[in-house]
Design a protein around this motif. Structure first.
Motif, PDB file in Angstrom:
ATOM      1  N   THR A 155       0.840  -1.199   0.000  1.00 51.29           N
ATOM      2  CA  THR A 155       0.000   0.000   0.000  1.00 51.29           C
ATOM      3  C   THR A 155       0.873   1.246   0.000  1.00 51.29           C
ATOM      4  O   THR A 155       1.711   1.421   0.889  1.00 51.29           O
ATOM      5  CB  THR A 155      -0.910   0.020   1.246  1.00 51.29           C
ATOM      6  N   ARG A 156       0.683   2.092  -1.018  1.00 51.97           N
ATOM      7  CA  ARG A 156       1.361   3.382  -1.073  1.00 51.97           C
ATOM      8  C   ARG A 156       0.291   4.464  -1.087  1.00 51.97           C
ATOM      9  O   ARG A 156      -0.410   4.650  -2.085  1.00 51.97           O
ATOM     10  CB  ARG A 156       2.246   3.452  -2.322  1.00 51.97           C
ATOM     11  N   SER A 157       0.158   5.149   0.052  1.00 50.54           N
ATOM     12  CA  SER A 157      -0.912   6.142   0.216  1.00 50.54           C
ATOM     13  C   SER A 157      -0.316   7.541   0.314  1.00 50.54           C
ATOM     14  O   SER A 157       0.667   7.757   1.027  1.00 50.54           O
ATOM     15  CB  SER A 157      -1.726   5.837   1.473  1.00 50.54           C
ATOM     16  N   TYR A 158      -0.937   8.462  -0.410  1.00 48.57           N
ATOM     17  CA  TYR A 158      -0.461   9.844  -0.482  1.00 48.57           C
ATOM     18  C   TYR A 158      -1.519  10.788   0.101  1.00 48.57           C
ATOM     19  O   TYR A 158      -2.719  10.606  -0.138  1.00 48.57           O
ATOM     20  CB  TYR A 158      -0.175  10.243  -1.929  1.00 48.57           C
ATOM     21  N   TYR A 159      -1.044  11.813   0.845  1.00 47.84           N
ATOM     22  CA  TYR A 159      -1.944  12.748   1.510  1.00 47.84           C
ATOM     23  C   TYR A 159      -1.464  14.181   1.274  1.00 47.84           C
ATOM     24  O   TYR A 159      -0.253  14.438   1.224  1.00 47.84           O
ATOM     25  CB  TYR A 159      -1.970  12.485   3.021  1.00 47.84           C
ATOM     26  N   PRO A 160      -2.398  15.130   1.146  1.00 46.93           N
ATOM     27  CA  PRO A 160      -1.989  16.537   1.024  1.00 46.93           C
ATOM     28  C   PRO A 160      -1.229  16.963   2.279  1.00 46.93           C
ATOM     29  O   PRO A 160      -1.645  16.667   3.402  1.00 46.93           O
ATOM     30  CB  PRO A 160      -3.329  17.282   0.908  1.00 46.93           C
ATOM     31  N   LEU A 161      -0.120  17.648   2.089  1.00 45.96           N
ATOM     32  CA  LEU A 161       0.682  18.072   3.237  1.00 45.96           C
ATOM     33  C   LEU A 161      -0.092  19.002   4.165  1.00 45.96           C
ATOM     34  O   LEU A 161       0.114  18.991   5.381  1.00 45.96           O
ATOM     35  CB  LEU A 161       1.962  18.758   2.761  1.00 45.96           C
ATOM     36  N   GLU A 162      -0.995  19.806   3.610  1.00 46.70           N
ATOM     37  CA  GLU A 162      -1.740  20.739   4.448  1.00 46.70           C
ATOM     38  C   GLU A 162      -2.622  20.019   5.454  1.00 46.70           C
ATOM     39  O   GLU A 162      -2.962  20.563   6.512  1.00 46.70           O
ATOM     40  CB  GLU A 162      -2.598  21.665   3.589  1.00 46.70           C
ATOM     41  N   LEU A 163      -2.999  18.762   5.142  1.00 53.07           N
ATOM     42  CA  LEU A 163      -3.787  17.973   6.095  1.00 53.07           C
ATOM     43  C   LEU A 163      -2.890  17.197   7.054  1.00 53.07           C
ATOM     44  O   LEU A 163      -3.263  16.964   8.201  1.00 53.07           O
ATOM     45  CB  LEU A 163      -4.695  16.983   5.355  1.00 53.07           C
ATOM     46  N   ALA A 164      -1.736  16.767   6.563  1.00 49.30           N
ATOM     47  CA  ALA A 164      -0.891  15.858   7.338  1.00 49.30           C
ATOM     48  C   ALA A 164       0.056  16.560   8.299  1.00 49.30           C
ATOM     49  O   ALA A 164       0.379  16.018   9.364  1.00 49.30           O
ATOM     50  CB  ALA A 164      -0.078  14.990   6.385  1.00 49.30           C
ATOM     51  N   GLN A 165       0.510  17.762   7.954  1.00 46.35           N
ATOM     52  CA  GLN A 165       1.518  18.433   8.770  1.00 46.35           C
ATOM     53  C   GLN A 165       1.012  18.687  10.185  1.00 46.35           C
ATOM     54  O   GLN A 165      -0.127  19.097  10.389  1.00 46.35           O
ATOM     55  CB  GLN A 165       1.935  19.750   8.110  1.00 46.35           C
ATOM     56  N   GLY A 166       1.898  18.410  11.150  1.00 46.44           N
ATOM     57  CA  GLY A 166       1.552  18.617  12.542  1.00 46.44           C
ATOM     58  C   GLY A 166       0.769  17.475  13.158  1.00 46.44           C
ATOM     59  O   GLY A 166       0.323  17.577  14.304  1.00 46.44           O
ATOM     60  N   THR A 167       0.584  16.380  12.405  1.00 48.20           N
ATOM     61  CA  THR A 167      -0.171  15.228  12.908  1.00 48.20           C
ATOM     62  C   THR A 167       0.734  14.001  13.000  1.00 48.20           C
ATOM     63  O   THR A 167       1.864  13.999  12.508  1.00 48.20           O
ATOM     64  CB  THR A 167      -1.363  14.896  11.992  1.00 48.20           C
ATOM     65  N   ALA A 168       0.199  12.946  13.591  1.00 44.53           N
ATOM     66  CA  ALA A 168       0.940  11.690  13.722  1.00 44.53           C
ATOM     67  C   ALA A 168       1.207  11.036  12.375  1.00 44.53           C
ATOM     68  O   ALA A 168       2.059  10.155  12.278  1.00 44.53           O
ATOM     69  CB  ALA A 168       0.170  10.728  14.619  1.00 44.53           C
ATOM     70  N   MET A 169       0.496  11.483  11.335  1.00 38.30           N
ATOM     71  CA  MET A 169       0.725  10.915  10.010  1.00 38.30           C
ATOM     72  C   MET A 169       2.144  11.181   9.528  1.00 38.30           C
ATOM     73  O   MET A 169       2.692  10.417   8.724  1.00 38.30           O
ATOM     74  CB  MET A 169      -0.275  11.489   8.999  1.00 38.30           C
ATOM     75  N   MET A 170       2.766  12.243   9.997  1.00 39.09           N
ATOM     76  CA  MET A 170       4.110  12.611   9.562  1.00 39.09           C
ATOM     77  C   MET A 170       5.184  11.785  10.260  1.00 39.09           C
ATOM     78  O   MET A 170       6.345  11.825   9.860  1.00 39.09           O
ATOM     79  CB  MET A 170       4.362  14.092   9.830  1.00 39.09           C
ATOM     80  N   GLU A 171       4.812  11.048  11.290  1.00 43.11           N
ATOM     81  CA  GLU A 171       5.781  10.298  12.080  1.00 43.11           C
ATOM     82  C   GLU A 171       5.906   8.870  11.557  1.00 43.11           C
ATOM     83  O   GLU A 171       4.942   8.278  11.080  1.00 43.11           O
ATOM     84  CB  GLU A 171       5.353  10.287  13.551  1.00 43.11           C
ATOM     85  N   ARG A 172       7.106   8.316  11.671  1.00 41.76           N
ATOM     86  CA  ARG A 172       7.346   6.948  11.218  1.00 41.76           C
ATOM     87  C   ARG A 172       6.882   5.966  12.295  1.00 41.76           C
ATOM     88  O   ARG A 172       7.684   5.361  13.018  1.00 41.76           O
ATOM     89  CB  ARG A 172       8.819   6.737  10.885  1.00 41.76           C
ATOM     90  N   ARG A 173       5.601   5.852  12.430  1.00 33.23           N
ATOM     91  CA  ARG A 173       5.003   4.902  13.367  1.00 33.23           C
ATOM     92  C   ARG A 173       3.580   4.604  12.927  1.00 33.23           C
ATOM     93  O   ARG A 173       2.980   5.353  12.148  1.00 33.23           O
ATOM     94  CB  ARG A 173       5.009   5.454  14.789  1.00 33.23           C
ATOM     95  N   LYS A 174       3.067   3.484  13.431  1.00 31.84           N
ATOM     96  CA  LYS A 174       1.706   3.108  13.098  1.00 31.84           C
ATOM     97  C   LYS A 174       0.719   4.018  13.821  1.00 31.84           C
ATOM     98  O   LYS A 174       1.029   4.559  14.889  1.00 31.84           O
ATOM     99  CB  LYS A 174       1.453   1.643  13.478  1.00 31.84           C
ATOM    100  N   ILE A 175      -0.440   4.169  13.233  1.00 36.47           N
ATOM    101  CA  ILE A 175      -1.468   5.037  13.801  1.00 36.47           C
ATOM    102  C   ILE A 175      -2.618   4.178  14.306  1.00 36.47           C
ATOM    103  O   ILE A 175      -3.172   3.365  13.552  1.00 36.47           O
ATOM    104  CB  ILE A 175      -1.983   6.031  12.742  1.00 36.47           C
ATOM    105  N   ARG A 176      -2.961   4.330  15.554  1.00 39.66           N
ATOM    106  CA  ARG A 176      -4.057   3.562  16.142  1.00 39.66           C
ATOM    107  C   ARG A 176      -5.355   3.817  15.373  1.00 39.66           C
ATOM    108  O   ARG A 176      -5.786   4.953  15.211  1.00 39.66           O
ATOM    109  CB  ARG A 176      -4.247   3.959  17.604  1.00 39.66           C
ATOM    110  N   GLY A 177      -5.929   2.761  14.848  1.00 39.46           N
ATOM    111  CA  GLY A 177      -7.167   2.906  14.089  1.00 39.46           C
ATOM    112  C   GLY A 177      -6.936   3.236  12.629  1.00 39.46           C
ATOM    113  O   GLY A 177      -7.882   3.225  11.844  1.00 39.46           O
ATOM    114  N   GLY A 178      -5.697   3.569  12.246  1.00 34.97           N
ATOM    115  CA  GLY A 178      -5.390   3.874  10.855  1.00 34.97           C
ATOM    116  C   GLY A 178      -5.629   5.330  10.507  1.00 34.97           C
ATOM    117  O   GLY A 178      -6.216   6.103  11.276  1.00 34.97           O
TER     118      GLY A 178
END
Length: 254
Positions: A155-178
């Motif tokens: 799975t290769r998933s891409y997200y707009p940076l304006e939504l992802a910045q400052g969130t756990a999505m930017m960190e190299r770790r799994k996200i609870r609940g996805g």
């Protein structure tokens, strides 16, 4: 009148294709014993070496298994159907990623291995779907999904940076609940998705990640997820081993 066409595949590839289809569609059930090599030679009108090449292909695909002194048996099962719609809603508070919870319902163990988290210039079709300008970056989260420790999907998933910045999505770790759960908490719940499914020759990355046998295609899904006001919040390239899985869609007819 249909024009003449010759199947230029080798004899063992044609035999393997026919047996593979019987296995994946359930006509040869798990545990079923195949006819002996002499019987298959007579059935297909080929030499023993040709039969052995065909069986070797299916053994490498883990659809057949040889038992010394007994014969060759069907190891694999019918293709497992995966329904994309069940994975799209955000997980309930405190619940695991839906890939894991849905696997449990089938008495399987679902897991994931995070490969990469990075800001990248996405492929052209991804950038277009996200509405990005030329050269604009997006967040890439790449992972392998597994069922019972077997790699199932890259799975290769891409997200707009304006939504992802400052969130756990930017960190190299799994996200609870996805990520669907995280995006929903940010006010961007998934409302609709569009899939384009194709069968393609795997890239080297896909072949290695999914541990594909030689010459096995992948089922590639290009998915765009939309939130409110048709805003694209995620674009994914999902690669699955074509001989192991099939997609199941149940949609209303309007």
């Amino acid at each position: 009148m249909a024009r003449a066409f010759e199947d230029k595949r080798s004899a063992h590839q044609k035999i393997a294709a026919g047996l593979r289809r019987q296995i994946t569609r359930g006509d040869l059930a798990p545990g079923a014993q195949l006819p002996s090599t002499p019987a298959l030679m007579e059935l297909y009108g080929v030499a023993g070496t040709t039969v052995q090449k065909a069986l070797l292909m299916l053994k490498e695909e883990e659809l057949l298994i040889g038992q010394p002194g007994k014969g060759v048996f069907v190891k694999g099962s019918t293709q497992q159907a995966i329904s994309p719609t069940v994975y799209m809603p955000p997980a309930a508070p405190g619940e695991p990623y839906r890939w894991i919870s849905e696997a449990e319902k089938r008495s399987q163990r679902g897991s994931s291995k995070l490969l990469e988290v990075a800001e990248v210039i996405p492929p052209h079709e991804v950038a277009t779907a996200l509405g990005l300008e030329e050269g604009e970056r997006a967040l890439l989260r790449e992972q392998v999904l597994l069922l019972d420790e077997e790699p199932t999907e890259l799975t290769r998933s891409y997200y707009p940076l304006e939504l992802a910045q400052g969130t756990a999505m930017m960190e190299r770790r799994k996200i609870r609940g996805g990520t669907p759960t995280l995006l929903s908490s940010l006010g961007y719940p998934p409302r609709e998705f569009v899939d384009e499914v194709s069968s393609e020759i795997p890239t080297q990355e896909e072949a290695v990640a999914l541990e594909l046998p030689k010459d096995m295609p992948v089922m590639l899904t290009f998915r765009v997820v939309y939130s409110d006001d048709d805003r694209p919040i995620e674009v994914s390239l999902l690669a699955k081993a074509a001989h192991r899985y099939r997609m199941r869609y149940r949609l209303p007819i309007t």
